[in-house]
Design a protein around this motif. Sequence first.
Motif, mmCIF file in Angstrom:
data_model
loop_
_atom_site.group_PDB
_atom_site.id
_atom_site.type_symbol
_atom_site.label_atom_id
_atom_site.label_comp_id
_atom_site.label_asym_id
_atom_site.label_seq_id
_atom_site.Cartn_x
_atom_site.Cartn_y
_atom_site.Cartn_z
ATOM 1 N N SER A 16 0.929 -1.187 0.007
ATOM 2 C CA SER A 16 0.130 -0.076 0.018
ATOM 3 C C SER A 16 0.772 1.190 0.166
ATOM 4 O O SER A 16 2.139 1.128 0.315
ATOM 5 N N PRO A 17 0.422 2.420 -0.054
ATOM 6 C CA PRO A 17 0.924 3.610 -0.205
ATOM 7 C C PRO A 17 1.701 3.982 1.073
ATOM 8 O O PRO A 17 2.691 4.578 1.360
ATOM 9 N N ASN A 18 0.784 3.459 2.076
ATOM 10 C CA ASN A 18 1.374 3.642 3.457
ATOM 11 C C ASN A 18 2.457 2.884 3.606
ATOM 12 O O ASN A 18 3.529 3.445 4.539
ATOM 13 N N HIS A 19 2.553 1.918 3.266
ATOM 14 C CA HIS A 19 3.825 0.789 3.207
ATOM 15 C C HIS A 19 4.897 1.650 2.817
ATOM 16 O O HIS A 19 6.303 1.806 3.280
ATOM 17 N N ALA A 20 4.861 2.100 1.753
ATOM 18 C CA ALA A 20 5.981 2.786 0.839
ATOM 19 C C ALA A 20 6.217 4.235 1.739
ATOM 20 O O ALA A 20 7.525 4.417 1.743
ATOM 21 N N ILE A 21 5.425 4.724 2.131
ATOM 22 C CA ILE A 21 5.724 6.095 3.162
ATOM 23 C C ILE A 21 6.643 5.732 4.108
ATOM 24 O O ILE A 21 7.641 6.351 4.633
ATOM 25 N N LEU A 23 8.354 2.869 4.414
ATOM 26 C CA LEU A 23 9.941 2.618 4.086
ATOM 27 C C LEU A 23 10.860 3.782 3.565
ATOM 28 O O LEU A 23 12.046 3.859 3.996
ATOM 29 N N ILE A 24 10.270 4.941 3.042
ATOM 30 C CA ILE A 24 10.894 5.961 2.717
ATOM 31 C C ILE A 24 11.303 6.804 4.266
ATOM 32 O O ILE A 24 12.321 7.149 4.461
ATOM 33 N N LYS A 25 10.475 6.782 5.040
ATOM 34 C CA LYS A 25 10.843 7.493 6.523
ATOM 35 C C LYS A 25 11.839 6.577 7.094
ATOM 36 O O LYS A 25 12.871 7.238 7.783
ATOM 37 N N SER A 26 11.939 5.492 7.123
ATOM 38 C CA SER A 26 12.942 4.477 7.812
ATOM 39 C C SER A 26 13.980 4.335 6.906
ATOM 40 O O SER A 26 15.172 4.028 7.923
ATOM 41 N N SER A 27 14.356 4.676 5.793
ATOM 42 C CA SER A 27 15.418 4.589 5.023
ATOM 43 C C SER A 27 16.516 5.685 5.118
ATOM 44 O O SER A 27 15.889 6.846 5.415
ATOM 45 N N LYS A 28 17.565 5.555 4.850
ATOM 46 C CA LYS A 28 18.868 6.390 5.136
ATOM 47 C C LYS A 28 19.607 6.680 4.009
ATOM 48 O O LYS A 28 20.129 7.578 3.674
ATOM 49 N N LYS A 29 19.551 5.720 3.126
ATOM 50 C CA LYS A 29 20.469 5.839 1.715
ATOM 51 C C LYS A 29 19.430 5.423 0.546
ATOM 52 O O LYS A 29 19.647 4.174 0.278
ATOM 53 N N ILE A 30 18.774 6.392 0.037
ATOM 54 C CA ILE A 30 17.751 5.872 -0.864
ATOM 55 C C ILE A 30 18.333 6.068 -2.340
ATOM 56 O O ILE A 30 18.693 7.393 -2.669
ATOM 57 N N VAL A 31 18.430 5.344 -3.021
ATOM 58 C CA VAL A 31 18.642 5.596 -4.605
ATOM 59 C C VAL A 31 16.993 5.618 -5.393
ATOM 60 O O VAL A 31 16.360 5.004 -5.049
ATOM 61 N N ALA A 235 23.099 1.355 -0.677
ATOM 62 C CA ALA A 235 21.678 1.566 -0.835
ATOM 63 C C ALA A 235 20.854 0.739 0.207
ATOM 64 O O ALA A 235 21.044 -0.398 0.413
ATOM 65 N N ASP A 236 19.763 1.358 0.665
ATOM 66 C CA ASP A 236 18.822 0.645 1.625
ATOM 67 C C ASP A 236 17.189 0.669 1.288
ATOM 68 O O ASP A 236 16.432 0.070 1.609
ATOM 69 N N LEU A 237 17.221 1.419 -0.093
ATOM 70 C CA LEU A 237 15.660 1.433 -0.761
ATOM 71 C C LEU A 237 15.930 1.966 -1.994
ATOM 72 O O LEU A 237 16.795 2.856 -2.277
ATOM 73 N N LEU A 238 15.261 1.423 -3.048
ATOM 74 C CA LEU A 238 15.201 1.937 -4.323
ATOM 75 C C LEU A 238 13.881 2.441 -4.673
ATOM 76 O O LEU A 238 12.939 1.548 -4.481
ATOM 77 N N LEU A 239 13.609 3.736 -5.070
ATOM 78 C CA LEU A 239 12.391 4.075 -5.849
ATOM 79 C C LEU A 239 12.621 4.388 -7.318
ATOM 80 O O LEU A 239 13.634 4.870 -7.697
ATOM 81 N N VAL A 253 19.447 -1.196 -13.854
ATOM 82 C CA VAL A 253 19.704 -0.776 -12.469
ATOM 83 C C VAL A 253 18.874 -1.622 -11.374
ATOM 84 O O VAL A 253 19.155 -1.993 -10.177
ATOM 85 N N VAL A 254 17.469 -1.709 -11.694
ATOM 86 C CA VAL A 254 16.817 -2.535 -11.072
ATOM 87 C C VAL A 254 17.276 -4.030 -10.712
ATOM 88 O O VAL A 254 16.985 -4.580 -9.518
ATOM 89 N N SER A 255 17.750 -4.728 -11.714
ATOM 90 C CA SER A 255 18.203 -5.951 -11.523
ATOM 91 C C SER A 255 19.612 -6.165 -10.780
ATOM 92 O O SER A 255 19.852 -7.222 -10.085
ATOM 93 N N LEU A 256 20.177 -5.031 -11.006
ATOM 94 C CA LEU A 256 21.484 -5.058 -10.245
ATOM 95 C C LEU A 256 21.567 -4.653 -8.755
ATOM 96 O O LEU A 256 22.477 -5.145 -8.111
ATOM 97 N N MET A 257 20.463 -4.196 -8.269
ATOM 98 C CA MET A 257 20.399 -4.027 -7.032
ATOM 99 C C MET A 257 20.227 -5.303 -6.120
ATOM 100 O O MET A 257 19.408 -6.138 -6.633
ATOM 101 N N PRO A 258 20.697 -5.597 -5.021
ATOM 102 C CA PRO A 258 20.652 -6.699 -4.023
ATOM 103 C C PRO A 258 19.201 -6.884 -3.955
ATOM 104 O O PRO A 258 18.462 -6.074 -3.761
ATOM 105 N N HIS A 259 18.778 -8.366 -3.735
ATOM 106 C CA HIS A 259 17.326 -8.588 -3.625
ATOM 107 C C HIS A 259 16.792 -8.210 -1.995
ATOM 108 O O HIS A 259 15.599 -8.079 -1.783
ATOM 109 N N SER A 260 17.936 -8.116 -1.412
ATOM 110 C CA SER A 260 17.477 -7.798 0.074
ATOM 111 C C SER A 260 17.077 -6.203 0.267
ATOM 112 O O SER A 260 16.341 -5.797 1.287
ATOM 113 N N ILE A 261 17.135 -5.200 -0.815
ATOM 114 C CA ILE A 261 17.002 -3.842 -0.713
ATOM 115 C C ILE A 261 15.495 -3.857 -1.277
ATOM 116 O O ILE A 261 15.332 -4.239 -2.461
#
Length: 273
Positions: A16-21, A23-31, A235-239, A253-261
């Motif tokens: 949901s959008p709230n989950h995305a919000i 994630l953004i709040k808790s992340s510190k290094k967003i790509v 990175a800890d989140l990809l938008l 870029v999407v596929s190169l990011m680790p699956h943990s992100i």
Amino acid sequence: MHKILRRRERREEIWSPNHAIELIKSSKKIVVLTGAGISTSCGIPDFRSENGLYAELREKNEFDLEDPHQMFDIHYFKQHPHVFYSFAHKIYPSNFQPSPCHRFLALLEQKDKLLRNYTQNIDGLERKAGVQRVLQCHGSFSTATCVQCRTKVPGQDIEADILSQRVPYCRACAKAAPPRPKRKKAKKRKSGWQSDESEKEPPPNPSIMKPDITFFGEGLISDFDDLLSKDTEQADLLLIIGTSLQVAPVSEVVSLMPHSIPQVRLQVSKHIH
């Protein structure tokens, strides 16, 4: 850089959008990976949609192109620069202002959450909004380079030419050109005055200036692979915002990011996992 392309599974706990919000709040290094969709509200058309730039070029056919992609083909540009410069004013950045999405990127940077914005756009509106941690993967109008001598100038040096739909030429090449031969006086013959062939003044031969945007047939800027390699480790989140991810290698870029992100994709069209 070693590339391993793998299909990602959707994370069921993030839907949901709230989950995305959160994630953004808790992340510190967003790509953030952005495309033309973040600039359409500014009046700049995207490239590949039903009403996008390529569709418009194909429908109107005012530039007599065999394929709309020729507008951004480096080989076609070198042969027919007037075609690009008859069109470039329509997408020139000075005509547009940043969108709320550009300002959102600036806010992420102000909050020290933005690791980097990888943008496929050439409009430069990220920097206009104040974003500094941005890599313009396909270049921009901020500088221009001579296709012959490689002299680089600020983009403002050719702005007047772009807005006036003129082909800008390299001043450095013009200065280095050999002096023109002096005119010879016309010779009088029995049949009257007749000009000698050597009187014809040779045309000037300065080379063409090209905005430093990446055309088809050119490679990406040299920083792309190096920065991406470093950023995937931090990175800890990809938008992903406003891109159909159809143009490689940026789309990878999407596929190169680790699956943990975690990845959050915001777009109009439906995405299949």
